[in-house]
Scaffold this motif. Structure first.
Motif, mmCIF file in Angstrom:
data_model
loop_
_atom_site.group_PDB
_atom_site.id
_atom_site.type_symbol
_atom_site.label_atom_id
_atom_site.label_comp_id
_atom_site.label_asym_id
_atom_site.label_seq_id
_atom_site.Cartn_x
_atom_site.Cartn_y
_atom_site.Cartn_z
ATOM 1 N N GLU A 138 5.728 -4.088 64.103
ATOM 2 C CA GLU A 138 6.332 -5.108 63.667
ATOM 3 C C GLU A 138 7.985 -5.538 63.740
ATOM 4 O O GLU A 138 8.417 -6.336 64.188
ATOM 5 C CB GLU A 138 6.049 -5.518 62.086
ATOM 6 N N SER A 379 7.109 -3.072 56.408
ATOM 7 C CA SER A 379 6.856 -4.262 56.660
ATOM 8 C C SER A 379 6.916 -5.424 55.606
ATOM 9 O O SER A 379 7.391 -6.494 55.607
ATOM 10 C CB SER A 379 5.060 -4.309 57.077
ATOM 11 N N THR A 380 6.608 -4.729 54.455
ATOM 12 C CA THR A 380 6.880 -5.708 53.228
ATOM 13 C C THR A 380 8.299 -5.955 52.814
ATOM 14 O O THR A 380 8.722 -7.076 52.515
ATOM 15 C CB THR A 380 6.071 -4.961 51.764
ATOM 16 N N THR A 382 11.137 -5.386 54.831
ATOM 17 C CA THR A 382 12.124 -6.094 55.697
ATOM 18 C C THR A 382 11.528 -7.789 55.752
ATOM 19 O O THR A 382 12.416 -8.446 56.045
ATOM 20 C CB THR A 382 11.617 -5.501 57.193
ATOM 21 N N ARG A 383 10.308 -7.830 55.580
ATOM 22 C CA ARG A 383 9.813 -9.469 55.519
ATOM 23 C C ARG A 383 10.615 -10.090 54.212
ATOM 24 O O ARG A 383 11.257 -11.167 54.536
ATOM 25 C CB ARG A 383 8.240 -9.539 55.475
ATOM 26 N N ASN A 386 14.472 -10.230 54.800
ATOM 27 C CA ASN A 386 14.886 -11.382 56.057
ATOM 28 C C ASN A 386 14.651 -12.629 55.540
ATOM 29 O O ASN A 386 15.387 -13.593 55.551
ATOM 30 C CB ASN A 386 14.206 -11.206 57.063
ATOM 31 N N ASN A 387 13.365 -12.884 54.932
ATOM 32 C CA ASN A 387 12.858 -14.278 54.519
ATOM 33 C C ASN A 387 13.735 -14.873 53.359
ATOM 34 O O ASN A 387 14.157 -16.015 53.439
ATOM 35 C CB ASN A 387 11.446 -14.077 53.953
ATOM 36 N N ASP A 397 7.586 -12.556 48.060
ATOM 37 C CA ASP A 397 9.003 -11.783 48.577
ATOM 38 C C ASP A 397 9.994 -11.602 47.474
ATOM 39 O O ASP A 397 10.528 -10.785 47.425
ATOM 40 C CB ASP A 397 9.407 -12.784 49.827
#
Length: 448
Positions: A138, A379-380, A382-383, A386-387, A397
């Motif tokens: 990802e 994955s969890t 960084t998402r 950034n979100n 998030d």
């Protein structure tokens, strides 16, 4: 390079130099380095990080913590023995400046104690798992938004560079990281270069890299203070601090002999191989009657291990002093043990450890699980990070962000590179068990 600069007692974060003759002999600055490392939370987490066998349930297999302690002990001996010879060669270091053999031992022991402090969960496979997330997973989506060197930092996530970050990074209430001496920080840096260009030469200092782009200024400051020789033209690359060769030798000695011992204790390698493969190293020191009088496998192995380590310590110091001038001029380009008369025996031992231990079914299966754990965490996190920065965070998030440390949430939010680096840094500090527990909570396994 010259030893007066290389033995700098100045602490990272200080503006003033420190003089050796003004030191309190009961608590030397280099010994304070050791204390600060061993009492740090980052060092304590090594007690639950993989050395060879991930998540081993046995009590005699080494973790990163026991390995680091042993490397520091071997490093202290190497440093003291080399220090004695260096002071004999350059008597003004002792007569004028006041340096003692134990100073060299303390520097090498401190750097050796910290040599694995930046390793993520699951050992070297953890480093590769982080890198693969950005190289082929990802994280590949971030490539065009980062500089080449920033992206390479993530694709080749390096425990040595992460360790340098731990030792030097300022945070609230802790300017200058652990505030170690420049001599110890220089000795810690086995690979004093940035992530690109990748392996530009066959020189040992170019094998990996030693600092992230976020710590570039800190690295330059340390290199200049110590008078390290610049090797690269446009890119940052320097010759090693000479004592870094002794840290490397301490690590090489310990993992070669002790990982082999672990494999035998686990039943992955036959005990008969211990004598067969170690005999050529210990032949001049072994007392056959004493060896055969030992009744347990563990005692016999301990005896052979102690003799082998002692032999390799003495030889490493001899090699170091033989090439000391070439090392100071930056012309020595390989590890000390590459010049060992026991090089063939060492390679044989490593080969059988790779085949029988590092590539055993148990190790491979746990490394596969480790990849899944780290990929999910990256994955969890960084998402979520950034979100939240972009103002499009989901409720999930936001919940994830509440589980992260305050400084990670509020610091460096404007830079994508620093956000991604902060996530990698946070995950790297997790122990093996903590990483698995966090993974289970994300998957809801604890509530099923």
């Amino acid at each position: 390079m010259n030893w007066e600069q290389l033995l700098s007692l100045k602490r990272f974060g200080d503006t003033n130099k420190r003089i050796r003759k003004e030191q309190d002999e009961t608590r030397l600055g280099f010994e304070v380095d050791y204390d600060r490392i061993i009492f740090s939370s980052e060092f304590r987490s090594l007690q639950d990080k993989t050395q060879v066998i991930p998540l081993s349930q046995t009590d005699f297999v080494h973790t990163r913590l026991t390995h680091s302690l042993e490397v520091s002990v071997v490093g202290r001996s190497l440093g003291r023995l080399a220090g004695k010879k260096i002071l004999e060669k350059y008597p003004h270091l002792q007569n004028v400046h006041g340096y003692q053999p134990n100073d060299f031992g303390a520097i090498v022991a401190s750097a050796a104690l910290a040599h694995d402090i930046g390793n993520p969960p699951f050992g070297h496979s953890g480093e590769k798992a982080i890198g693969e997330f950005f190289k082929t997973g990802e994280g590949k989506q971030f490539k065009d938004k980062l500089t080449d060197k920033e992206y390479q930092d993530l694709c080749d996530f390096e425990g040595n560079a992460n360790g340098f970050k731990i030792l030097t990074e300022s945070r609230e209430g802790r300017d200058g990281g652990l505030r170690l001496s420049y001599a110890t920080l220089g000795t810690f840096m086995k690979y004093p270069k940035e992530s690109l260009p990748k392996k530009p030469t066959k020189h040992i200092a170019d094998k990996k890299y030693g600092f992230f782009q976020s710590e570039k200024d800190a690295f330059i400051d340390i290199a200049n203070e110590l008078g390290l020789l610049k090797r690269g033209d446009d890119d940052l690359s320097f010759s090693r601090h000479p004592l870094a060769f002794l840290v490397e030798a301490a690590d090489d000695i310990c993992y070669t002999i002790i990982d082999f011992e672990d494999g035998i204790n686990l039943g992955l390698i036959q005990e008969e191989f211990a004598l067969e493969y170690l005999i050529n190293i210990v032949r001049d020191k072994i007392k056959t009657e004493k060896y055969h009088a030992l009744k347990s496998k563990e005692d016999r192995l301990s005896y052979l291990r102690a003799l082998a380590i002692g032999t390799l310590i003495d030889e490493a110091v001899d090699i170091f002093m033989k090439h000391e001038e070439a090392i100071l001029s930056g012309d020595f380009d390989c590890a000390l043990l590459d010049k060992s008369k026991y090089e063939a025996q060492i390679k044989d031992i490593i080969k059988i450890s790779v085949e029988q231990v590092y590539q055993s079914k148990d190790v491979i299966e746990k490394e596969i699980a480790g990849y899944s754990v780290i990929n999910t965490l990256l994955s969890t996190y960084t998402r979520a990070v950034n979100n939240c920065f972009e103002g499009i965070a989901s409720n999930y998030d936001k919940l994830i962000m509440k589980s992260l440390p305050r400084q990670m949430i509020y610091n460096n939010q404007a830079s994508l590179y620093k956000r991604l680096s902060s996530v990698c840094y946070y995950i790297s500090l997790l122990s093996d068990s903590k990483a698995i527990l966090t993974y289970k909570k994300m998957k809801g396994f604890d509530f099923v």
